[in-house]
Scaffold this active site. Structure first.
Site, PDB file in Angstrom:
ATOM      1  N   LYS A  17       0.836  -1.214   0.000  1.00 25.41           N
ATOM      2  CA  LYS A  17       0.000   0.000   0.000  1.00 25.41           C
ATOM      3  C   LYS A  17       0.867   1.259   0.000  1.00 25.41           C
ATOM      4  O   LYS A  17       0.604   2.207  -0.731  1.00 25.41           O
ATOM      5  CB  LYS A  17      -0.907   0.032   1.251  1.00 25.41           C
ATOM      6  CG  LYS A  17      -1.794  -1.184   1.404  1.00 25.41           C
ATOM      7  CD  LYS A  17      -2.669  -1.114   2.650  1.00 25.41           C
ATOM      8  CE  LYS A  17      -1.918  -1.069   3.973  1.00 25.41           C
ATOM      9  NZ  LYS A  17      -1.163  -2.295   4.313  1.00 25.41           N
ATOM     10  N   ARG A  92      -9.550   1.308   8.896  1.00 25.73           N
ATOM     11  CA  ARG A  92      -9.193  -0.083   9.184  1.00 25.73           C
ATOM     12  C   ARG A  92     -10.267  -0.797   9.995  1.00 25.73           C
ATOM     13  O   ARG A  92     -10.086  -1.960  10.332  1.00 25.73           O
ATOM     14  CB  ARG A  92      -7.901  -0.104  10.006  1.00 25.73           C
ATOM     15  CG  ARG A  92      -6.649  -0.416   9.176  1.00 25.73           C
ATOM     16  CD  ARG A  92      -5.450  -0.073  10.036  1.00 25.73           C
ATOM     17  NE  ARG A  92      -4.327  -0.894   9.777  1.00 25.73           N
ATOM     18  CZ  ARG A  92      -3.209  -0.476   9.164  1.00 25.73           C
ATOM     19  NH1 ARG A  92      -3.116   0.748   8.705  1.00 25.73           N
ATOM     20  NH2 ARG A  92      -2.200  -1.280   9.009  1.00 25.73           N
ATOM     21  N   ARG A 131      12.635  -6.312   6.175  1.00 28.95           N
ATOM     22  CA  ARG A 131      12.552  -4.928   5.680  1.00 28.95           C
ATOM     23  C   ARG A 131      13.400  -3.987   6.539  1.00 28.95           C
ATOM     24  O   ARG A 131      13.445  -4.108   7.748  1.00 28.95           O
ATOM     25  CB  ARG A 131      11.094  -4.457   5.702  1.00 28.95           C
ATOM     26  CG  ARG A 131      10.938  -2.966   5.399  1.00 28.95           C
ATOM     27  CD  ARG A 131       9.507  -2.571   5.164  1.00 28.95           C
ATOM     28  NE  ARG A 131       8.638  -2.816   6.294  1.00 28.95           N
ATOM     29  CZ  ARG A 131       7.335  -2.538   6.289  1.00 28.95           C
ATOM     30  NH1 ARG A 131       6.766  -2.029   5.202  1.00 28.95           N
ATOM     31  NH2 ARG A 131       6.594  -2.787   7.345  1.00 28.95           N
ATOM     32  N   ARG A 164      11.696  -1.296  11.649  1.00 31.43           N
ATOM     33  CA  ARG A 164      10.518  -0.884  12.414  1.00 31.43           C
ATOM     34  C   ARG A 164      10.310  -1.852  13.566  1.00 31.43           C
ATOM     35  O   ARG A 164      10.412  -3.070  13.394  1.00 31.43           O
ATOM     36  CB  ARG A 164       9.272  -0.897  11.507  1.00 31.43           C
ATOM     37  CG  ARG A 164       9.105   0.369  10.714  1.00 31.43           C
ATOM     38  CD  ARG A 164       7.986   0.331   9.710  1.00 31.43           C
ATOM     39  NE  ARG A 164       6.718  -0.248  10.131  1.00 31.43           N
ATOM     40  CZ  ARG A 164       5.624  -0.266   9.384  1.00 31.43           C
ATOM     41  NH1 ARG A 164       5.651   0.284   8.163  1.00 31.43           N
ATOM     42  NH2 ARG A 164       4.513  -0.812   9.816  1.00 31.43           N
ATOM     43  N   ARG A 175      -0.017  -8.648  13.566  1.00 32.47           N
ATOM     44  CA  ARG A 175      -0.602  -7.642  12.648  1.00 32.47           C
ATOM     45  C   ARG A 175      -1.480  -8.318  11.596  1.00 32.47           C
ATOM     46  O   ARG A 175      -2.535  -7.801  11.222  1.00 32.47           O
ATOM     47  CB  ARG A 175       0.511  -6.829  11.960  1.00 32.47           C
ATOM     48  CG  ARG A 175       1.161  -5.827  12.902  1.00 32.47           C
ATOM     49  CD  ARG A 175       2.519  -5.349  12.400  1.00 32.47           C
ATOM     50  NE  ARG A 175       2.470  -4.656  11.131  1.00 32.47           N
ATOM     51  CZ  ARG A 175       3.549  -4.435  10.356  1.00 32.47           C
ATOM     52  NH1 ARG A 175       4.741  -4.868  10.734  1.00 32.47           N
ATOM     53  NH2 ARG A 175       3.436  -3.785   9.230  1.00 32.47           N
TER      54      ARG A 175
END
Ligand code: AP5
Length: 223
Positions: A17, A92, A131, A164, A175
């Site tokens: 996204k 969300r 990541r 992160r 998540r």
């Protein structure tokens, strides 16, 4: 005019996204507003919102509806009149979607489309756990298959690459579960309103970009 399109990007963590909203902003001039980036900015500043949001974000849960709704509606209100937007990561939950819809009525106009990025859990984990993100410019890397030239240094701006806190595998799995339980019901919500467009996010970023661009261009040519 395409830059006035009002869009929501929906999809599980790591489905692209953020990558695609930034790309669409560059291609079509539609401002992208990321709920996650906005909240991370509040956490970094140590604001009241950041202090309230932090523990939910680091555990993989959702920040309370009233907190995120206030922040995102303020972001939309701050855009120039007549401007469109891409909302990356908001709404969300159903209460957030209702609040967005009421907030847009009489102001900017209803949404034009909601793009749902489809990706399976194994690929989500493969993309997110390795990541790294540049703390200065936001450029993303993947230490497994898209590493920087020099370890922990951004190729683009020389900034430091960080992980992160919510990209640890156990938090990523939470998540995903949070997404399936609380956000996936929005797929039916927007389908019933005739707004939903689905995109397979499993292909390379260029292929996904073409599919998203086509949808946006088709909206831009309607009416
Ligand atoms: P947020 O930052 O929105 O996290 P997320 O939705 O979990 O999404 P990500 O940023 O991890 O992934 P993405 O889909 O943007 O994919 P990306 O382009 O980065 O939210 C963080 C937290 O904030 C939430 O957990 C929650 O606590 C809170 N929050 C946010 N919004 C909220 C709300 N509305 N209500 C309540 N709480 C809220 O890509 C991922 C990786 O894959 C990158 O490395 C990228 O380079 C790579 N990649 C992208 N596309 C491709 C491709 N096609 N092929 C291969 N690799 C690709």
């Amino acid at each position: 005019m395409i830059s006035a399109a009002r869009l929501v990007f929906l999809g599980p963590p790591g489905s692209g996204k953020g990558t695609q909203s930034r790309r669409m902003q560059e291609l079509f001039g539609i401002p992208a507003l990321s709920s996650g980036d906005t909240l991370r900015g509040e956490v970094a500043r140590g604001s009241d919102v950041g202090r309230r949001a932090r523990r939910y974000m680091e555990s993989g849960g959702l920040v309370p509806d009233e907190v995120i709704t206030q922040v995102m509606m303020a972001g939309i209100d701050a855009l120039p009149s007549g401007s469109g937007f891409i909302l990356d990561g908001f709404p969300r939950t159903a209460p957030q979607a209702d609040a967005l819809s009421s907030g847009l009525v009489g102001g900017r106009g209803e949404l034009n489309a909601v793009i749902d990025f489809l990706l399976d859990d194994a690929e989500i984990v493969r993309r997110i756990v390795p990541r790294r993100v540049c703390e200065k410019c936001g450029q993303m890397y993947n230490v497994e298959f898209l590493p920087p030239r020099v370890a922990d240094v951004c190729d683009r701006c020389g900034g430091k690459l960080i992980r992160r806190p919510d990209d640890r595998e156990d938090v990523v799995r939470t998540r995903i579960a949070t997404y399936r339980a609380q956000t996936a019901p929005l797929i039916a919500y927007y389908e019933q309103r005739g707004l939903l467009r689905k995109v397979s996010a499993a292909a390379g970023a260029g292929t996904v970009e073409s599919a998203v661009s086509e949808i946006i261009q088709s909206i831009g040519t309607q009416g």
